[in-house]
Design a protein around this motif. Structure first.
Motif, PDB file in Angstrom:
ATOM      1  N   GLY A  70       0.808  -1.211   0.000  1.00 58.52           N
ATOM      2  CA  GLY A  70       0.000   0.000   0.000  1.00 58.52           C
ATOM      3  C   GLY A  70       0.844   1.266   0.000  1.00 58.52           C
ATOM      4  O   GLY A  70       1.804   1.389  -0.762  1.00 58.52           O
ATOM      5  N   GLU A  71       0.473   2.186   0.891  1.00 56.14           N
ATOM      6  CA  GLU A  71       1.177   3.468   0.963  1.00 56.14           C
ATOM      7  C   GLU A  71       2.470   3.391   1.780  1.00 56.14           C
ATOM      8  O   GLU A  71       3.215   4.365   1.847  1.00 56.14           O
ATOM      9  N   ALA A  73      11.909  -2.465  -2.041  1.00 60.44           N
ATOM     10  CA  ALA A  73      10.753  -1.813  -1.419  1.00 60.44           C
ATOM     11  C   ALA A  73      11.268  -0.535  -0.763  1.00 60.44           C
ATOM     12  O   ALA A  73      11.915  -0.589   0.283  1.00 60.44           O
ATOM     13  N   PHE A  74      11.012   0.599  -1.403  1.00 65.98           N
ATOM     14  CA  PHE A  74      11.402   1.892  -0.838  1.00 65.98           C
ATOM     15  C   PHE A  74      10.287   2.309   0.130  1.00 65.98           C
ATOM     16  O   PHE A  74       9.159   2.563  -0.279  1.00 65.98           O
ATOM     17  N   ILE A  75      10.629   2.367   1.408  1.00 65.03           N
ATOM     18  CA  ILE A  75       9.613   2.571   2.436  1.00 65.03           C
ATOM     19  C   ILE A  75       9.354   4.056   2.649  1.00 65.03           C
ATOM     20  O   ILE A  75      10.263   4.827   2.939  1.00 65.03           O
ATOM     21  N   ASN A  76       8.098   4.431   2.487  1.00 65.56           N
ATOM     22  CA  ASN A  76       7.685   5.826   2.655  1.00 65.56           C
ATOM     23  C   ASN A  76       6.778   6.016   3.867  1.00 65.56           C
ATOM     24  O   ASN A  76       6.592   7.131   4.335  1.00 65.56           O
ATOM     25  N   GLY A  77       6.199   4.912   4.340  1.00 64.21           N
ATOM     26  CA  GLY A  77       5.276   4.995   5.466  1.00 64.21           C
ATOM     27  C   GLY A  77       5.845   4.335   6.700  1.00 64.21           C
ATOM     28  O   GLY A  77       7.010   4.514   7.040  1.00 64.21           O
ATOM     29  N   VAL A 116       7.684  -0.597  10.293  1.00 54.90           N
ATOM     30  CA  VAL A 116       7.314  -1.895  10.846  1.00 54.90           C
ATOM     31  C   VAL A 116       6.219  -2.539  10.006  1.00 54.90           C
ATOM     32  O   VAL A 116       6.277  -3.738   9.709  1.00 54.90           O
ATOM     33  N   GLU A 117       5.226  -1.766   9.611  1.00 59.06           N
ATOM     34  CA  GLU A 117       4.132  -2.315   8.808  1.00 59.06           C
ATOM     35  C   GLU A 117       4.637  -2.798   7.445  1.00 59.06           C
ATOM     36  O   GLU A 117       4.194  -3.827   6.933  1.00 59.06           O
ATOM     37  N   ALA A 118       5.567  -2.047   6.851  1.00 56.67           N
ATOM     38  CA  ALA A 118       6.139  -2.474   5.572  1.00 56.67           C
ATOM     39  C   ALA A 118       6.906  -3.779   5.735  1.00 56.67           C
ATOM     40  O   ALA A 118       6.798  -4.692   4.906  1.00 56.67           O
ATOM     41  N   ALA A 119       7.683  -3.888   6.816  1.00 52.85           N
ATOM     42  CA  ALA A 119       8.439  -5.119   7.072  1.00 52.85           C
ATOM     43  C   ALA A 119       7.495  -6.287   7.310  1.00 52.85           C
ATOM     44  O   ALA A 119       7.750  -7.408   6.836  1.00 52.85           O
ATOM     45  N   LYS A 120       6.404  -6.059   8.026  1.00 52.86           N
ATOM     46  CA  LYS A 120       5.419  -7.106   8.262  1.00 52.86           C
ATOM     47  C   LYS A 120       4.793  -7.567   6.941  1.00 52.86           C
ATOM     48  O   LYS A 120       4.585  -8.768   6.710  1.00 52.86           O
ATOM     49  N   GLY A 121       4.467  -6.590   6.069  1.00 52.08           N
ATOM     50  CA  GLY A 121       3.871  -6.931   4.785  1.00 52.08           C
ATOM     51  C   GLY A 121       4.789  -7.799   3.940  1.00 52.08           C
ATOM     52  O   GLY A 121       4.355  -8.790   3.336  1.00 52.08           O
ATOM     53  N   LEU A 122       6.075  -7.434   3.899  1.00 52.66           N
ATOM     54  CA  LEU A 122       7.052  -8.221   3.139  1.00 52.66           C
ATOM     55  C   LEU A 122       7.221  -9.611   3.738  1.00 52.66           C
ATOM     56  O   LEU A 122       7.268 -10.622   3.019  1.00 52.66           O
TER      57      LEU A 122
END
Length: 221
Positions: free
Chosen positions: A44-45, A80-84, A87-93
């Motif tokens: 997502g974002e 995955a360039f994290i903009n948000g 932790v949520e991005a790491a969980k998603g991956l």
């Protein structure tokens, strides 16, 4: 790829590094177009997932001042360039990789430091930042200066400290249940006992209620 196109591609990756709070490098060999679309939807974002060329990414990383990722740029690479929320991005991956083993998390660059795949896994396992920091502060019997340090620690360092907390908790499970880290009782309960009895106020002195307030504030301080 023509030279102007390469320059434009490098500039785009440089901007992605500079505009993001972190980057997680992955190998996507074996994922279908639909699976890549699903992964982007999961993130997502929180992150922009882009397939990159290794040679151009090495150049871009150098220009952006990103160290420690060259060794990860082997095989088909997507970042995955994290903009948000990190932790949520790491969980998603992590969750997507569990369901789709073709996605391999190789490592990343977060808060100015390179991270191994195992450290990103720890990042994905974190609870909310507030809960984690509370447990860590208690487990480490933090002094005031240590508590301030933890509250301002970069997320990458929090992930590493989480590993230390986990090891400590395995030795003494009561740590995470408020054992060693249980805060002392509030000073208000003893302030009345410790404060000297108020003497009758003279005509030119402040009222006794103000003396009591000052004594309580002094005790609490």
């Amino acid at each position: 790829m023509a030279r102007p196109d390469k320059a434009a591609a490098v500039a785009e990756i440089v901007d992605a590094f500079n505009d993001s709070t972190g980057a997680v490098l992955t190998e996507y060999r074996g994922l279908t177009v639909k699976q890549l679309q699903d992964l982007r939807r999961v993130l997502g974002e929180n992150a922009h997932y882009a397939v990159v060329k290794n040679t151009l990414t090495k150049i871009a990383a150098k220009e952006a001042g990103v160290d420690g990722v060259d060794a990860l740029l082997t095989g088909p690479t997507a970042i995955a360039f994290i903009n948000g929320d990190l932790v949520e991005a790491a969980k998603g991956l992590r969750d997507f990789a569990k369901a789709n083993p073709a996605l391999v998390i190789k490592g990343g660059y977060v808060d100015g430091s390179s991270m191994e795949a195992s450290e990103i896994a720890k990042l994905a396992d974190l609870e909310s930042r507030e809960v984690l920091l509370g447990k860590m502060a208690g487990a480490m019997l933090a002094s005031l200066s240590q508590a301030v340090y933890l509250l301002n620690a970069p997320v990458a360092q929090v992930a590493r400290l989480a590993g230390a907390l986990q090891a400590k908790a395995e030795e003494d499970p009561t740590i995470l249940k408020g054992g060693a880290g249980t805060p002392a009782a509030p000073a208000e309960d003893t302030a009345a006992e410790e404060a000297p009895a108020a003497e009758p106020a003279a005509a030119d002195e402040a009222p006794a209620s103000e003396d009591t307030t000052e004594a309580t504030e002094s005790t609490e301080a």
